[in-house]
Write a protein that holds these residues in place. Structure first.
Motif, PDB file in Angstrom:
ATOM      1  N   ALA A   5       0.964  16.743 -11.530  1.00 22.34           N
ATOM      2  CA  ALA A   5       1.613  16.907 -10.239  1.00 22.34           C
ATOM      3  C   ALA A   5       1.469  15.636  -9.409  1.00 22.34           C
ATOM      4  N   GLU A   6       2.491  15.374  -8.613  1.00 18.50           N
ATOM      5  CA  GLU A   6       2.436  14.224  -7.716  1.00 18.50           C
ATOM      6  C   GLU A   6       1.549  14.567  -6.532  1.00 18.50           C
ATOM      7  N   HIS A   7       0.960  13.533  -5.976  1.00 17.93           N
ATOM      8  CA  HIS A   7       0.137  13.672  -4.788  1.00 17.93           C
ATOM      9  C   HIS A   7       0.856  12.951  -3.658  1.00 17.93           C
ATOM     10  N   ARG A   8       0.923  13.558  -2.495  1.00 21.93           N
ATOM     11  CA  ARG A   8       1.612  12.966  -1.356  1.00 21.93           C
ATOM     12  C   ARG A   8       0.586  12.530  -0.314  1.00 21.93           C
ATOM     13  N   LEU A   9       0.704  11.269   0.102  1.00 17.48           N
ATOM     14  CA  LEU A   9      -0.088  10.739   1.211  1.00 17.48           C
ATOM     15  C   LEU A   9       0.818  10.647   2.424  1.00 17.48           C
ATOM     16  N   ALA A  10       0.320  11.028   3.589  1.00 13.96           N
ATOM     17  CA  ALA A  10       1.122  10.921   4.807  1.00 13.96           C
ATOM     18  C   ALA A  10       0.206  10.753   6.009  1.00 13.96           C
ATOM     19  N   GLY A  11       0.635   9.914   6.933  1.00 14.11           N
ATOM     20  CA  GLY A  11      -0.083   9.703   8.182  1.00 14.11           C
ATOM     21  C   GLY A  11       0.359   8.409   8.827  1.00 14.11           C
ATOM     22  N   ARG A  25      -4.471   5.115  -0.779  1.00 12.27           N
ATOM     23  CA  ARG A  25      -5.262   5.337   0.432  1.00 12.27           C
ATOM     24  C   ARG A  25      -4.418   4.881   1.614  1.00 12.27           C
ATOM     25  N   LEU A  26      -4.465   5.650   2.673  1.00 13.91           N
ATOM     26  CA  LEU A  26      -3.753   5.331   3.904  1.00 13.91           C
ATOM     27  C   LEU A  26      -4.762   5.442   5.028  1.00 13.91           C
ATOM     28  N   HIS A  55      -3.885  -1.215  13.029  1.00 14.70           N
ATOM     29  CA  HIS A  55      -2.596  -0.720  12.577  1.00 14.70           C
ATOM     30  C   HIS A  55      -2.758  -0.126  11.179  1.00 14.70           C
ATOM     31  N   PRO A  56      -1.811   0.726  10.762  1.00 18.81           N
ATOM     32  CA  PRO A  56      -1.919   1.377   9.454  1.00 18.81           C
ATOM     33  C   PRO A  56      -1.901   0.402   8.280  1.00 18.81           C
ATOM     34  N   VAL A  57      -2.658   0.773   7.249  1.00 21.28           N
ATOM     35  CA  VAL A  57      -2.706   0.041   5.982  1.00 21.28           C
ATOM     36  C   VAL A  57      -2.547   1.075   4.866  1.00 21.28           C
ATOM     37  N   LEU A  58      -1.639   0.798   3.938  1.00 16.74           N
ATOM     38  CA  LEU A  58      -1.407   1.666   2.788  1.00 16.74           C
ATOM     39  C   LEU A  58      -1.732   0.879   1.523  1.00 16.74           C
ATOM     40  N   LEU A  89       0.631  -2.321   1.885  1.00 16.87           N
ATOM     41  CA  LEU A  89       1.627  -2.352   2.949  1.00 16.87           C
ATOM     42  C   LEU A  89       0.852  -2.315   4.258  1.00 16.87           C
ATOM     43  N   LEU A  90       0.937  -3.404   5.013  1.00 14.70           N
ATOM     44  CA  LEU A  90       0.165  -3.539   6.240  1.00 14.70           C
ATOM     45  C   LEU A  90       1.110  -3.638   7.433  1.00 14.70           C
ATOM     46  N   GLU A  91       0.891  -2.796   8.418  1.00 17.81           N
ATOM     47  CA  GLU A  91       1.703  -2.861   9.630  1.00 17.81           C
ATOM     48  C   GLU A  91       1.076  -3.838  10.613  1.00 17.81           C
TER      49      GLU A  91
END
Length: 173
Positions: A5-11, A25-26, A55-58, A89-91
């Motif tokens: 199964a896929e795992h979903r990250l969100a935030g 990791r987010l 800022h967010p980092v993924l 991915l860095l904001e």
């Protein structure tokens, strides 16, 4: 045999459905207190420095991510084998909007020829990296991708694009 199964990250206005056998990791660093930065570096707690605007980092990888890593993958890329791929991915802050560096629009896709051993934050034998700055959803970002072997650039670029297709960015108000 049933597929994993896929795992979903969100935030933080970002989301991604991770492919099977990928880790992600987010996070957003908490802003530290005076003296906390050295403690954070020693313990890998991810605390920022006093006054930092966090800022967010993924982070996404097709290998096990270590608990302690830098925003650009320090601590993780050293563990990569030739078939491994690391995506960050860095904001950045809204002060970057409208600048020439962030003028490209939309989350880019990568090509094998873009990977370069000199594109690494720090050169590691056999590895290659690339960096793109862009704006998506009125939010400025840096995409940093490292491949475990420059010789595997075709296959790893394809994997990178498959995971990049899964990233969603909410529009900033």
């Amino acid at each position: 045999m049933k597929p994993a199964a896929e795992h979903r990250l969100a935030g933080h206005g970002l989301a991604v459905a991770l492919p099977a056998r990928w880790e992600g990791r987010l996070y957003r660093r908490t802003v530290g207190q005076p003296g906390a930065t050295l403690h954070a570096q020693a313990t890998g707690t991810g605390t920022g420095w006093p006054g930092e605007l966090s800022h967010p980092v993924l982070h996404l990888a097709n290998f096990a991510l270590p608990a302690s890593r830098g925003d650009y993958g320090t601590g993780a890329v050293e563990l990569m084998g030739p078939d491994n791929l690391f995506v960050a991915l860095l904001e950045f802050g809204p002060d970057c909007l409208g600048t020439a560096l962030y003028s490209p629009r939309g989350l880019p896709r990568v090509t094998p020829g873009q990977f370069n051993p000199n594109g690494m934050q720090r050169r590691i034998a056999g590895q290659a990296g690339l960096q793109h700055f862009f704006t998506q959803g009125n939010r400025p970002f840096c995409l940093y991708v490292v491949i475990g072997s420059h010789r595997q650039a075709v296959a790893l670029a394809k994997q990178a694009n498959e995971v990049l297709e899964r990233i969603e960015v909410e529009h900033a108000g």
